[in-house]
Design a protein around this motif. Structure first.
Motif, PDB file in Angstrom:
ATOM      1  N   LEU A 357       6.665   6.796  -2.838  1.00  0.00           N
ATOM      2  CA  LEU A 357       5.524   7.362  -2.107  1.00  0.00           C
ATOM      3  C   LEU A 357       4.558   8.153  -2.983  1.00  0.00           C
ATOM      4  O   LEU A 357       3.347   8.066  -2.806  1.00  0.00           O
ATOM      5  N   ASP A 358       5.102   8.923  -3.930  1.00  0.00           N
ATOM      6  CA  ASP A 358       4.222   9.763  -4.753  1.00  0.00           C
ATOM      7  C   ASP A 358       3.215   8.922  -5.547  1.00  0.00           C
ATOM      8  O   ASP A 358       2.167   9.416  -5.937  1.00  0.00           O
ATOM      9  N   LYS A 359       3.523   7.652  -5.760  1.00  0.00           N
ATOM     10  CA  LYS A 359       2.605   6.794  -6.518  1.00  0.00           C
ATOM     11  C   LYS A 359       1.526   6.171  -5.618  1.00  0.00           C
ATOM     12  O   LYS A 359       0.666   5.447  -6.102  1.00  0.00           O
ATOM     13  N   ILE A 361      -0.524   7.811  -3.299  1.00  0.00           N
ATOM     14  CA  ILE A 361      -1.642   8.656  -2.854  1.00  0.00           C
ATOM     15  C   ILE A 361      -2.870   8.336  -3.710  1.00  0.00           C
ATOM     16  O   ILE A 361      -2.770   8.261  -4.936  1.00  0.00           O
ATOM     17  N   SER A 370      -5.053   6.422   3.111  1.00  0.00           N
ATOM     18  CA  SER A 370      -4.014   7.023   2.253  1.00  0.00           C
ATOM     19  C   SER A 370      -4.543   8.067   1.280  1.00  0.00           C
ATOM     20  O   SER A 370      -4.214   8.056   0.100  1.00  0.00           O
ATOM     21  N   SER A 372      -4.101  11.482   1.475  1.00  0.00           N
ATOM     22  CA  SER A 372      -3.291  12.679   1.238  1.00  0.00           C
ATOM     23  C   SER A 372      -1.808  12.340   1.328  1.00  0.00           C
ATOM     24  O   SER A 372      -1.420  11.322   1.923  1.00  0.00           O
ATOM     25  N   ALA A 373      -0.996  13.243   0.723  1.00  0.00           N
ATOM     26  CA  ALA A 373       0.453  13.031   0.739  1.00  0.00           C
ATOM     27  C   ALA A 373       0.962  12.966   2.175  1.00  0.00           C
ATOM     28  O   ALA A 373       1.800  12.133   2.506  1.00  0.00           O
ATOM     29  N   GLN A 374       0.399  13.829   3.040  1.00  0.00           N
ATOM     30  CA  GLN A 374       0.848  13.853   4.440  1.00  0.00           C
ATOM     31  C   GLN A 374       0.519  12.537   5.141  1.00  0.00           C
ATOM     32  O   GLN A 374       1.332  11.988   5.884  1.00  0.00           O
ATOM     33  N   VAL A 376       0.081   9.608   3.823  1.00  0.00           N
ATOM     34  CA  VAL A 376       0.932   8.524   3.307  1.00  0.00           C
ATOM     35  C   VAL A 376       2.344   8.648   3.886  1.00  0.00           C
ATOM     36  O   VAL A 376       2.937   7.662   4.320  1.00  0.00           O
ATOM     37  N   ALA A 377       2.866   9.876   3.941  1.00  0.00           N
ATOM     38  CA  ALA A 377       4.221  10.079   4.456  1.00  0.00           C
ATOM     39  C   ALA A 377       4.305   9.681   5.925  1.00  0.00           C
ATOM     40  O   ALA A 377       5.267   9.040   6.359  1.00  0.00           O
TER      41      ALA A 377
END
Ligand SMILES: Nc1ncnc2c1ncn2[C@@H]1O[C@H](COP(=O)(O)OP(=O)(O)O)[C@@H](O)[C@H]1O
Ligand SMILES: O=C(O)C1=C[C@@H](OP(=O)(O)O)[C@@H](O)[C@H](O)C1
Ligand SMILES: [Mg+2]
Length: 414
Positions: A357-359, A361, A370, A372-374, A376-377
């Motif tokens: 997931l971190d890749k 954003i 997509s 923000s991290a939120q 995407v999560a």
């Protein structure tokens, strides 16, 4: 001069030339014949051996000197060999069907078998089912009579069928969204077979697989009947192994490679690489939508919202599902609407590209969902079960693009 081939009314979609020429070393001609041309062709007997397809499988019989027992029982011939001027008829649809049943370990003996459709293919299959000593054989058709019951009667009395065999054209391309019946109704069901091979897996076959049951498509039977026809043509025996090899080769060539996964997971980039490695055409579904609408994806989202985009995405999925032998990179949201995957899976093998997931954003304007991290999560939560459910294979993309593309190519070639 020796002459081999196929007669029938419309032959443009036939696979028989490809199959025969892969098994034997003669040239196999597709010889479409109109109703007017047909009698002259049969009277002339100017062929070494031929196959016969719709609508002439019954009509050829009066021209023959002898037919084998199976063809006699069925009342239809799909293979004719000219032995020193005597025309001998066989029916390898019957033996091809039996090959397919046995290959998949499906038993018909003492089973309640439901045959859908009552045309030419059905006649051969009904004879084969009888030969296998089914406990009961019910034939259902849109036209009642001639041994067939109506769908109403079938639903009222025969929901305990154990094996369902579709011999009708329902589910065939381009009407591949259709299925002859809802398998959920059949509470004793053990296996489903379909004679349709375009798409490679009909909706009926995929429904069976989704229920954890064997679902067998018609391509194997097609290859098996051709191999058995070659045996009659050349009066020789050929190892059955050729059927499996050829079936897998055709399936590999015709199936699309469908890449699914989160936005930015690498579907487009890896898809291009896989296509190049396999010599296949590459199609990016997002690019296809943009080209067809003449608008960018952010523009479509802005003008008609996510729903507007999803509607266009579904249209694209249905259109592209009819292609053969392409690598198709989908957009990340393709799994949100079941109909998209229902179509794409009919002619495709699905790979879920899994990247951490971190890749994923991104601030790329083309990926409005997509940023923000939120976001995407949340999206991942919503979709992960769907990606897993639809995947035939899950491939990790946490090292290089090349490594992932190579892994997919390896799986495709095995
Ligand atoms: N394994 C990887 N290593 C380095 N970059 C990658 C990798 N996988 C994807 N990328 C990069 O991530 C970005 C998004 O990839 P893309 O193929 O457009 O994803 P998708 O089509 O799934 O949205 C691209 O810039 C691509 O080069
Ligand atoms: O995940 C999504 O809902 C979307 C992903 C995008 O494709 P990529 O997965 O190629 O980024 C594109 O189809 C659209 O912006 C919607
Ligand atoms: Mg993409």
């Amino acid at each position: 001069m020796k002459r081999y081939g196929l007669i029938g009314e419309k032959l443009s979609h036939s696979f028989s030339k490809e199959i025969h020429e892969a098994i034997a070393d003669y040239t196999y001609d597709l010889m479409p014949l109109s109703r007017e041309e047909f009698p002259r062709f049969m009277e002339a007997r100017a062929f070494t051996a031929i196959n016969v397809t719709i609508p002439y499988k019954k009509d050829v019989i009066p021209y023959l000197d002898a037919i084998d027992d199976a063809a006699k029982a069925i009342g239809a011939v799909n293979t004719i060999v000219n032995r020193n001027g005597r025309l001998i008829g066989y029916n390898t649809d019957y033996t091809g069907f039996l090959y397919m049943v046995r290959k998949h370990g499906i038993t018909l003996q003492n089973k309640r078998v439901l045959v859908i459709g009552n045309g030419g293919a059905s006649a051969a299959i009904q004879a084969a089912v009888r030969h296998e000593q089914a406990a009961e054989m019910i034939v259902v058709d849109i036209v009642k009579g001639n041994g067939a019951i109506s769908y109403e009667e079938c639903f009222a009395h025969h929901l305990d069928a154990q094996v369902i065999i579709n011999t009708s054209p329902v589910g065939m391309y381009p009407k591949s969204g259709a299925s002859p019946l809802d398998l959920a109704l059949f509470h004793c069901l053990e296996a489903v077979l379909d004679v349709v091979y375009n798409p490679l897996s009909t909706k009926l076959v995929l429904d069976a697989k989704d229920r954890g049951l064997p679902g067998v498509n018609g391509l194997e039977m097609l290859v098996a009947q051709a191999k058995q026809a070659v045996e009659h043509f050349l009066d020789t025996l050929i190892d059955d192994a050729v059927i499996d090899t050829l079936y897998k080769k055709i399936e590999r060539e015709r199936n699309n490679v469908i890449l699914i996964g989160m936005p930015s997971a690498g579907k487009t980039t890896i898809g291009q690489s896989v296509a190049q490695r396999c010599g296949k055409e590459f199609i990016d579904m997002d690019a296809y939508i943009v080209e067809n609408c003449g608008k960018s994806i952010p523009q479509i989202f802005e003008e008609s919202g996510e729903n507007g985009f999803r509607a266009r995405e579904s249209e694209a999925a249905i259109a592209l599902a009819g292609r053969n032998g392409a690598v198709i990179a989908t957009g990340g949201g393709i799994v949100k609407h079941k109909v998209n995957m229902d179509y794409l899976r009919q002619n495709g093998i699905v790979f879920f590209i899994d990247r951490s997931l971190d890749k994923l954003i991104t601030t790329d304007d083309n990926r409005p969902l997509s940023s923000s991290a939120q976001a995407v999560a949340r999206m991942y939560e919503e979709r992960i079960e769907l990606y897993r459910k639809y995947a035939d294979h899950i491939v990790d993309n946490n090292t290089t693009i090349d490594a992932c593309a190579e892994r997919i190519t390896e799986i495709l070639n095995r």
